[in-house]
Design a protein around this motif. Sequence first.
Motif, short mmCIF file in Angstrom:
data_model
loop_
_atom_site.label_atom_id
_atom_site.label_comp_id
_atom_site.label_asym_id
_atom_site.label_seq_id
_atom_site.Cartn_x
_atom_site.Cartn_y
_atom_site.Cartn_z
N HIS A 226 0.83 -1.20 0.00
CA HIS A 226 0.00 0.00 0.00
C HIS A 226 0.87 1.26 0.00
O HIS A 226 2.01 1.24 0.47
CB HIS A 226 -0.93 0.02 1.22
CG HIS A 226 -1.84 -1.15 1.30
ND1 HIS A 226 -3.02 -1.24 0.59
CD2 HIS A 226 -1.74 -2.32 2.01
CE1 HIS A 226 -3.60 -2.38 0.85
NE2 HIS A 226 -2.85 -3.06 1.72
N ASP A 258 -9.17 3.37 4.96
CA ASP A 258 -9.17 2.55 3.75
C ASP A 258 -8.11 1.45 3.82
O ASP A 258 -8.39 0.28 3.53
CB ASP A 258 -8.94 3.43 2.52
CG ASP A 258 -8.94 2.64 1.23
OD1 ASP A 258 -9.96 1.99 0.94
OD2 ASP A 258 -7.92 2.67 0.52
N SER A 261 -8.90 -1.21 6.48
CA SER A 261 -9.97 -2.09 6.01
C SER A 261 -9.44 -3.13 5.02
O SER A 261 -9.79 -4.31 5.08
CB SER A 261 -11.09 -1.26 5.37
OG SER A 261 -12.11 -2.08 4.87
N LYS A 262 -8.57 -2.68 4.10
CA LYS A 262 -8.02 -3.59 3.09
C LYS A 262 -7.12 -4.66 3.72
O LYS A 262 -7.18 -5.83 3.36
CB LYS A 262 -7.25 -2.79 2.04
CG LYS A 262 -8.13 -1.96 1.13
CD LYS A 262 -7.31 -1.17 0.13
CE LYS A 262 -8.22 -0.37 -0.81
NZ LYS A 262 -7.44 0.47 -1.77
N ASN A 265 -8.89 -7.47 5.56
CA ASN A 265 -9.57 -8.44 4.69
C ASN A 265 -8.64 -9.06 3.65
O ASN A 265 -9.10 -9.75 2.74
CB ASN A 265 -10.74 -7.76 3.96
CG ASN A 265 -11.85 -7.35 4.90
OD1 ASN A 265 -12.59 -8.19 5.40
ND2 ASN A 265 -11.96 -6.05 5.15
N ASP A 266 -7.33 -8.81 3.79
CA ASP A 266 -6.35 -9.32 2.84
C ASP A 266 -5.96 -10.75 3.21
O ASP A 266 -5.42 -11.00 4.29
CB ASP A 266 -5.12 -8.40 2.84
CG ASP A 266 -4.17 -8.70 1.70
OD1 ASP A 266 -4.22 -9.81 1.14
OD2 ASP A 266 -3.37 -7.81 1.34
#
Length: 286
Positions: A226, A258, A261-262, A265-266
């Motif tokens: 990221h 953001d 959250s990513k 759930n990765d």
Amino acid sequence: MAGVVKCLVVNELPLRGDRETFDSEEDCIAAGLFAKLFKYTKEKDKYLADTASHIPQNAKYTSKSIQNEVIEILASMVLKKIQQKYDTADSAAFCLKSDGTRDRCNIENLSILIRFVCNGVPEEHLIGLLELQQLNAEYITTEILQHLSETGFSADNILSVLFRGGVQAILQQRLGRHIPYIHCYNHQLHLSVIHTIQSEPCAKRFFDLSGSLYSFFRHHFVCQRHSCPYLKRLLEICWTSHYEVTKCVLEIKEVIFDILSKVSNDDNASVDLAKEASGLLSQLKR
């Protein structure tokens, strides 16, 4: 050569680079500032260029040992001038100031300063920066007294002190007399702010969370996958840091939400990292 070192050190610039030779243009680009500035100086000073051409070829002064030795010599010259000024002071009495902070290598550095009056004007000079191996008050007191002795300043002339109370108490015991303790006004303000924050549960939770966010966004996996935002690190020794941290988090909170959250759930993220992201996200939303 000493002038080049002095110029870089005074301006807090690094001396060395990836290479210290000039066999090619690529070498020149990768060379450190000392090598570049020394080369530039030779181009402007014909006498220096002529001298450099006649000295042994191994005398390039690019060794870190040689450069550090030059820095130590320059430091001793500065200290000698401070001692000369102190010898002409209105009184032999001086205020001893000391404070510690960690550098980027997590090494505790202790600054030692003296403040005396010369021709009716108070002057303050840094006389040492010590790397501490221990952080207890007994050890710090010993290091301070030893450095004063080595630099030619007698502890018998200490009029007052400005540093941590624990060290001050031990110093009084060692010297066998009362020494007034002057509390730094900025530090008083800092302690007031910290005390206020610690007594307010919501504020305390937020700043504890900001420290966790700073650590999370420096994680290798997060940085690799990221475009991580730049977060301010909370520095307890600087009260303005609380304002800067708050301002930074508020300005980029949507980006923080953001990414958290990513990551939570990765499927490629470790279980611990995903749990950490999920927990931070939940706390931050609160």
